[in-house]
Write a protein that holds these residues in place. Structure first.
Motif, short mmCIF file in Angstrom:
data_model
loop_
_atom_site.label_atom_id
_atom_site.label_comp_id
_atom_site.label_asym_id
_atom_site.label_seq_id
_atom_site.Cartn_x
_atom_site.Cartn_y
_atom_site.Cartn_z
N SER A 1 40.54 -34.83 46.55
CA SER A 1 39.24 -34.76 47.14
C SER A 1 39.41 -35.27 48.63
CB SER A 1 38.15 -35.55 46.58
OG SER A 1 37.89 -34.86 45.48
N GLY A 2 40.81 -35.76 49.08
CA GLY A 2 40.89 -36.14 50.47
C GLY A 2 41.43 -37.48 50.66
N ARG A 3 41.58 -38.30 49.45
CA ARG A 3 42.19 -39.53 49.43
C ARG A 3 41.28 -40.56 50.09
NH1 ARG A 3 46.58 -36.50 51.10
NH2 ARG A 3 48.23 -36.38 49.71
N ASN A 4 41.69 -42.02 50.24
CA ASN A 4 40.76 -42.98 50.42
C ASN A 4 39.38 -43.01 49.89
OD1 ASN A 4 39.96 -45.33 52.08
ND2 ASN A 4 39.46 -44.04 53.84
N ARG A 5 39.13 -42.57 48.68
CA ARG A 5 37.89 -42.80 48.08
C ARG A 5 37.88 -43.20 46.53
NH1 ARG A 5 35.66 -37.71 49.41
NH2 ARG A 5 37.30 -37.88 50.96
N VAL A 6 36.99 -43.27 46.12
CA VAL A 6 36.76 -43.65 44.67
C VAL A 6 36.22 -42.60 43.63
CG1 VAL A 6 35.70 -45.39 42.87
CG2 VAL A 6 36.35 -46.00 44.77
N SER A 7 37.01 -42.08 42.57
CA SER A 7 36.56 -41.12 41.99
C SER A 7 36.35 -41.64 40.63
CB SER A 7 37.64 -39.98 41.70
OG SER A 7 37.02 -38.81 40.91
N VAL A 8 35.10 -41.22 39.84
CA VAL A 8 34.61 -41.56 38.64
C VAL A 8 35.02 -40.66 37.47
CG1 VAL A 8 32.81 -42.66 37.24
CG2 VAL A 8 32.97 -43.05 39.84
N ALA A 9 35.72 -41.10 36.47
CA ALA A 9 36.09 -40.16 35.31
C ALA A 9 34.76 -40.13 34.41
CB ALA A 9 37.05 -40.57 34.71
N LYS A 10 34.30 -39.04 34.00
CA LYS A 10 33.13 -38.95 32.70
C LYS A 10 33.80 -38.90 31.24
CE LYS A 10 30.04 -39.13 36.27
NZ LYS A 10 29.14 -40.09 36.51
N ALA A 11 33.05 -39.67 30.65
CA ALA A 11 33.25 -39.75 29.17
C ALA A 11 33.06 -38.54 28.76
CB ALA A 11 32.75 -40.97 28.55
N ALA A 12 34.04 -38.07 27.68
CA ALA A 12 33.66 -36.77 27.01
C ALA A 12 32.76 -36.75 25.97
CB ALA A 12 35.05 -36.12 26.60
N ILE B 1 43.20 -44.85 29.87
CA ILE B 1 44.28 -44.97 30.93
C ILE B 1 44.34 -43.18 31.48
CG2 ILE B 1 46.69 -45.23 31.74
CD1 ILE B 1 46.75 -47.20 29.81
N ASP B 2 44.30 -42.55 30.56
CA ASP B 2 44.52 -40.96 30.80
C ASP B 2 43.34 -40.57 31.53
OD1 ASP B 2 45.97 -38.48 30.43
OD2 ASP B 2 44.06 -37.92 29.38
N MET B 3 42.34 -41.13 31.24
CA MET B 3 40.91 -40.62 31.97
C MET B 3 40.85 -41.31 33.54
SD MET B 3 37.89 -41.01 29.09
CE MET B 3 36.50 -40.66 30.09
N ALA C 1 35.45 -47.42 20.62
CA ALA C 1 34.98 -47.34 18.94
C ALA C 1 35.85 -48.12 18.03
CB ALA C 1 34.76 -45.86 18.72
N THR C 2 35.21 -48.50 17.09
CA THR C 2 36.58 -49.21 16.16
C THR C 2 37.30 -47.98 15.63
OG1 THR C 2 34.75 -48.95 14.57
CG2 THR C 2 35.10 -51.23 15.76
N ASP C 3 36.72 -46.74 15.49
CA ASP C 3 37.65 -45.76 14.97
C ASP C 3 38.60 -45.35 15.76
OD1 ASP C 3 38.58 -43.69 13.57
OD2 ASP C 3 36.80 -42.53 13.23
N ARG C 4 40.01 -45.68 15.62
CA ARG C 4 40.82 -45.33 16.91
C ARG C 4 41.17 -43.83 16.74
NH1 ARG C 4 43.35 -50.25 18.49
NH2 ARG C 4 44.81 -48.79 19.73
N SER C 5 40.79 -43.40 15.54
CA SER C 5 40.89 -41.62 15.71
C SER C 5 40.39 -40.86 16.72
CB SER C 5 40.75 -40.99 14.46
OG SER C 5 39.27 -41.00 13.81
N LEU C 6 38.92 -41.60 17.02
CA LEU C 6 38.40 -40.89 17.99
C LEU C 6 38.94 -41.17 19.63
CD1 LEU C 6 34.75 -42.00 16.69
CD2 LEU C 6 36.01 -39.74 16.35
N ALA C 7 39.18 -42.33 19.82
CA ALA C 7 39.61 -42.58 21.28
C ALA C 7 40.31 -44.01 21.12
CB ALA C 7 38.51 -42.75 22.20
N GLY C 8 41.40 -44.37 22.19
CA GLY C 8 42.06 -45.31 22.12
C GLY C 8 42.36 -45.97 23.55
N PRO C 9 42.99 -47.04 23.82
CA PRO C 9 43.41 -47.52 25.07
C PRO C 9 44.13 -46.56 25.86
CG PRO C 9 44.05 -49.13 23.35
CD PRO C 9 43.48 -47.80 22.67
N ALA C 10 45.02 -45.70 25.21
CA ALA C 10 45.64 -44.73 25.88
C ALA C 10 44.84 -43.59 26.51
CB ALA C 10 46.65 -44.07 25.01
N GLY C 11 43.59 -43.34 25.94
CA GLY C 11 42.77 -42.33 26.30
C GLY C 11 42.07 -42.82 27.83
#
Length: 495
Positions: free
Chosen positions: A484-495, A471-473, A459-469
């Motif tokens: 979960s045991g390594r050797n896998r892909v885990s997907v972060a879900k947007a809040a 990376i954190d996710m 979003a253009t509004d940086r108060s909602l989220a930013g690049p650092a967020g």
């Protein structure tokens, strides 16, 4: 994986262009100066030739005036005392005395009404008859008492070329009784013209304005006398001027000035060889060109050396810039470069409303790998893993960087969640296919990686989220993959 490109040769090219422009400017200015000086030299030479032609035309006029003065005197004497044969005997010695002291005149002759010689400063020509000559026919037909300047003819008394001036003799009743004529040899003018210094190829020519024939010339050529030439400009144009011409006699290009006499029908032309006239200017030009060539050579040499040094410096700076933006071990972009690229892609995705995906990759049990096999083997292992990761992204906009330690980050602009997962799985499978033995990575005992994947529409509004967020996710998703045991892909879900 692409890094920001930089044209390391732009400044070098600019410097070379600048040096070339300076050299061309010098050549242009010098050429303009030389051309201007050449035109000025032409004008100076032509002015000198006009002045000389004016002086020589005046000398010719003075010569003809002298001849006419003698004619007037003789006509007056003969008309008072008569032109009979008896009276002419006493005049013979007088004629000779009047002519012998004058180099400009060859002979003074009196012709009777029948065209035969009555008396002459050159004795022994009593049988010569001139009834067929132009000057005799003119006076016989015209009652005018003015002098007559005849065309160039062969001397009736000798056969050489002569110019004639004559006056009519009248009887007391006004009828025609003969002609008094003075002969002027063309060689006299040729010898006089030879006193002028016009160089080895200079020339002075006197033309008749009635027929354009050469009346006299220096250098004197007998065969040139009487030749008709293309002299229309000199005969009918301005009474004086200058021009360039190629001599029809010796084919020498010359610069000439001319003057047409306002009393007698002659025009005098004085000329110098163009080559000789421009000799001094040509010598100075050669010296200046040599100096300019040396100057341009020095400028080019210094400019090219400076350009070469500048090129080396830019190359070094470019290499330093690459080193500053690159991880020395893996050859990937470093953390600082990644942070800058993430900021750019975040803003672009926010502006265009497109998704932005990020993969955070970690080598499983890498600390244990280093402890078991040593740091050199660990570095080699990390390079192999990064090669697989870099080969797993194929689009020009995708970006791979070393985030820290054994963590690698992949930035996927304009990539949705499903496509990001496919890329992640491709990378994971590629590393697993390396089949690198890892004693501490149970249960497969093969080197593997874990990947945290996240996709967002910034979003253009940086108060909602930013690049650092982002990376954190991704980091949280990676942690989940590890748990979960390594050797896998885990997907972060947007809040």
């Amino acid at each position: 994986m692409l890094f920001p490109s930089r044209d390391a040769h732009s400044s070098t090219r600019g410097l070379k262009v600048f040096v070339a422009v300076i050299c061309l400017a010098i050549v242009g200015l010098e050429g303009w100066r030389d051309w201007t000086e050449r035109q000025q030299e032409f004008a100076r030479i032509e002015s000198e030739m006009q002045n000389l032609a004016r002086s020589l035309a005046q000398h010719a006029e003075d010569t003809f005036d002298l001849a006419d003065a003698i004619l007037v005197d003789i006509v007056d004497r003969l008309e008072r005392q008569g032109a009979e044969a008896n009276s002419m005997i006493g005049m013979q010695e007088f004629f000779s005395e009047r002519i012998q002291t004058l180099q400009a005149l060859k002979a003074l002759t009196v012709y009777g009404a029948n065209g035969f010689v009555l008396g002459s400063s050159l004795p022994g020509h009593k049988r010569v008859n001139v009834t067929n000559t132009v000057f005799f026919q003119h006076h016989a037909a015209s009652p005018a008492r003015k002098w007559f300047f005849g065309p160039l003819i062969r001397d009736p008394l000798g056969g050489d070329w002569i110019l004639t001036m004559s006056r009519r003799l009248n009887k007391p009743d006004g009828t025609f009784s003969g002609v008094v004529q003075v002969s002027i040899p063309p060689r006299y003018f040729g010898n006089f013209f030879g006193r002028m210094d016009l160089g080895s190829q200079g020339a002075i020519v006197m033309f008749g304005t009635t027929d354009g024939k050469i009346l006299s010339r220096y250098p004197y050529f007998e065969k040139a006398i009487g030749i008709e030439t293309e002299t229309s400009e000199w005969l009918t144009g301005s009474p004086s001027g200058s021009r360039f011409y190629v001599s029809p006699i010796d084919r020498v290009p010359r610069l000439a000035g001319y003057q047409r006499n306002h009393v007698y029908p002659v025009v005098v032309l004085s000329a110098v060889s163009q080559q000789e006239a421009l000799r001094n200017w040509t010598l100075e030009l050669q010296l200046r060109l040599l100096g300019v060539a040396v100057l341009i050579g020095i400028i080019c040499l210094l400019g090219w050396r400076l350009a070469r040094e500048l090129s080396r410096r830019e190359q070094v700076e470019a290499e330093l810039a690459i080193l500053a933006a690159t991880d020395g071990l893996t050859g990937l972009a470093n953390r600082r470069t990644f942070d800058s690229r993430l900021e750019i892609e975040w803003l672009r995705a926010a502006r265009d409303g497109i998704p932005l995906s990020l993969l955070l990759i970690d080598v499983d049990q890498f600390k244990a790998y280093n402890d078991l096999y040593g740091h050199q083997q660990g570095d080699a292992c990390l390079r192999k893993v990064t090669a697989v990761i870099a080969g797993g992204v194929t689009r020009p906009g995708d970006f791979v960087a070393r985030y820290g330690g054994e963590e690698i980050v992949v930035l996927l602009p304009d990539t949705n969640e499903d496509d990001a997962i496919r890329v992640a799985e491709k990378i994971r499978a590629g590393v697993e296919a390396l089949a690198l033995h890892h004693e501490a990575n149970a249960p497969t005992y093969t080197l593997t990686i874990s990947i945290g994947s996240v996709t967002q529409r910034p979003a253009t509004d940086r108060s909602l989220a930013g690049p650092a967020g982002l990376i954190d996710m991704a980091d949280k998703a990676l942690y989940q993959a590890k748990q979960s045991g390594r050797n896998r892909v885990s997907v972060a879900k947007a809040a």
